[in-house]
Design a protein around this motif. Structure first.
Motif, short mmCIF file in Angstrom:
data_model
loop_
_atom_site.label_atom_id
_atom_site.label_comp_id
_atom_site.label_asym_id
_atom_site.label_seq_id
_atom_site.Cartn_x
_atom_site.Cartn_y
_atom_site.Cartn_z
N GLU A 61 -55.80 65.88 50.08
CA GLU A 61 -55.56 64.23 49.59
C GLU A 61 -56.91 63.62 49.42
O GLU A 61 -57.92 64.07 50.11
CB GLU A 61 -54.69 63.60 50.66
CG GLU A 61 -53.33 64.03 50.47
CD GLU A 61 -52.41 63.35 51.54
OE1 GLU A 61 -52.98 62.22 52.40
OE2 GLU A 61 -51.09 63.32 51.63
N PRO A 62 -56.99 62.66 48.63
CA PRO A 62 -58.12 61.87 48.61
C PRO A 62 -58.65 61.34 49.66
O PRO A 62 -57.94 60.91 50.73
CB PRO A 62 -57.80 60.43 47.53
CG PRO A 62 -56.44 61.03 46.73
CD PRO A 62 -55.57 62.07 47.70
N ASN B 161 -65.33 62.35 42.94
CA ASN B 161 -63.77 62.43 43.51
C ASN B 161 -63.91 63.28 44.76
O ASN B 161 -64.42 64.47 44.61
CB ASN B 161 -62.76 63.13 42.61
CG ASN B 161 -62.42 62.13 41.48
OD1 ASN B 161 -62.92 61.08 41.59
ND2 ASN B 161 -61.68 62.62 40.56
N TYR C 235 -61.67 65.17 48.03
CA TYR C 235 -60.55 65.49 48.58
C TYR C 235 -60.75 66.21 50.08
O TYR C 235 -61.56 66.97 50.31
CB TYR C 235 -59.86 66.53 47.55
CG TYR C 235 -59.39 65.73 46.27
CD1 TYR C 235 -58.04 65.16 46.05
CD2 TYR C 235 -60.25 65.90 45.39
CE1 TYR C 235 -57.76 64.63 44.96
CE2 TYR C 235 -59.92 65.40 43.91
CZ TYR C 235 -58.51 64.72 43.90
OH TYR C 235 -58.33 64.26 42.64
#
Length: 299
Positions: A258-259, A281, A283
């Motif tokens: 998940e982020p 990004n 995760y």
């Protein structure tokens, strides 16, 4: 075996081990290629038992120079980093006397190695692991659907994206996208390439697996300039596009990610994705196990 017929000691040790084991359920590979975790360099192991996490090296005279000893130690570390396999040595040469060991001495060491192999198999079977050499089943999604629960430690790899998606109810043909949304959930199956790669439109994607496989970082670069990475996946089931130790491209299960909130603030999700003002990004691994039974639905 024909490839090592000129290496008399190696050929003798390997064939004696396999004949004395006489185990049709135990997968073995001679001259197993192992790829370093970084770069394109490969190593060869003399005899490997992948499911046991063991490999065997036959050490003849050339392995006992100062340079060779240092090189072998580095090689052992590189193989462990890439596979977590344990090395077992059979020294057929005595570095003290500068002579080869007697045949009886080598036979005794081979018997010790066979005992290590058998004990390791018993240990895994006692823990509930089924050891059965079935090459086709290894890459068949039905094998894991029937099993029900998969875990990162199972080292699950499949050959095609459609095979991966079948685990989650997909029933169509080849799939070309980098991710696939699972209907009725906030989850997507994601196929990142965890290495630098350039797409057909010239965009460079720089994806790194970090923090002991706990974190995935993605960057996007255009004309040598880092730009924003859009479309954050809310919950990603990751099967990474990966070149395995044999050199084959497979899709390997890495867990559910998940982020990471410490990097991404004020995320607004729309249909499982969000645009965010970020050039990275990030995760974070949140689950190493998936129960596949809940995904059997029409998609």
């Amino acid at each position: 075996f024909s490839k090592i017929k000129h290496k008399s000691w190696e050929l003798y040790c390997i064939t004696r081990i396999l004949h004395k084991l006489d185990d049709d359920d135990l997968e073995y590979i001679c001259q197993q290629l192992v790829k370093k975790t970084s770069g394109d360099q490969f190593f060869l192991t003399d005899l490997c038992f992948p499911i046991l996490g063991l490999y065997i090296e036959i050490n003849e005279g050339q392995h006992f120079t100062k340079e060779a000893i240092s090189s072998d130690k580095n090689r052992e570390k590189e193989i462990f980093d890439a596979t977590k396999w344990i090395e077992i040595d059979i020294d057929v040469y005595d570095s003290d006397s500068k002579q080869y060991h007697s045949l009886d001495h080598v036979k005794g060491r081979i018997d010790e190695v066979i005992e290590i192999i058998n004990n390791r198999k018993i240990e895994l079977e006692d823990s509930g692991q089924v050891i059965k050499w079935d090459y086709k089943a290894k890459f068949d999604p039905q094998t894991y659907i029937q099993k029900g629960i998969i875990h990162v430690n199972d080292n699950i790899s499949l050959l095609y994206t459609r095979d991966v998606l079948e685990l989650f109810g997909y029933k169509k043909g080849n799939y070309q996208g980098s991710n696939w949304r699972i209907k009725g959930t906030n989850e997507s199956v994601w196929f990142p390439k965890l290495y630098n790669n350039i797409s057909k439109d010239g965009i460079e994607w720089i994806n790194n697996l970090e923090n002991n496989s706990q974190t995935i970082k993605m960057n996007k670069r255009v004309n040598n300039v880092f730009v924003e990475c859009p479309e954050i996946i809310e919950r990603a089931i990751v099967f990474a596009h990966y070149k395995n130790p044999l050199g084959f491209v497979v899709y390997r299960f890495m867990g559910v990610f998940e982020p990471c909130n410490e990097y991404h603030q004020n995320l607004v999700f729309n249909n499982g994705k969000a645009t965010v003002n970020s050039k990275t990004n990030v995760y974070k691994l949140i689950d190493s196990t998936i129960d596949l039974s809940k995904y059997y639905q029409e998609n």
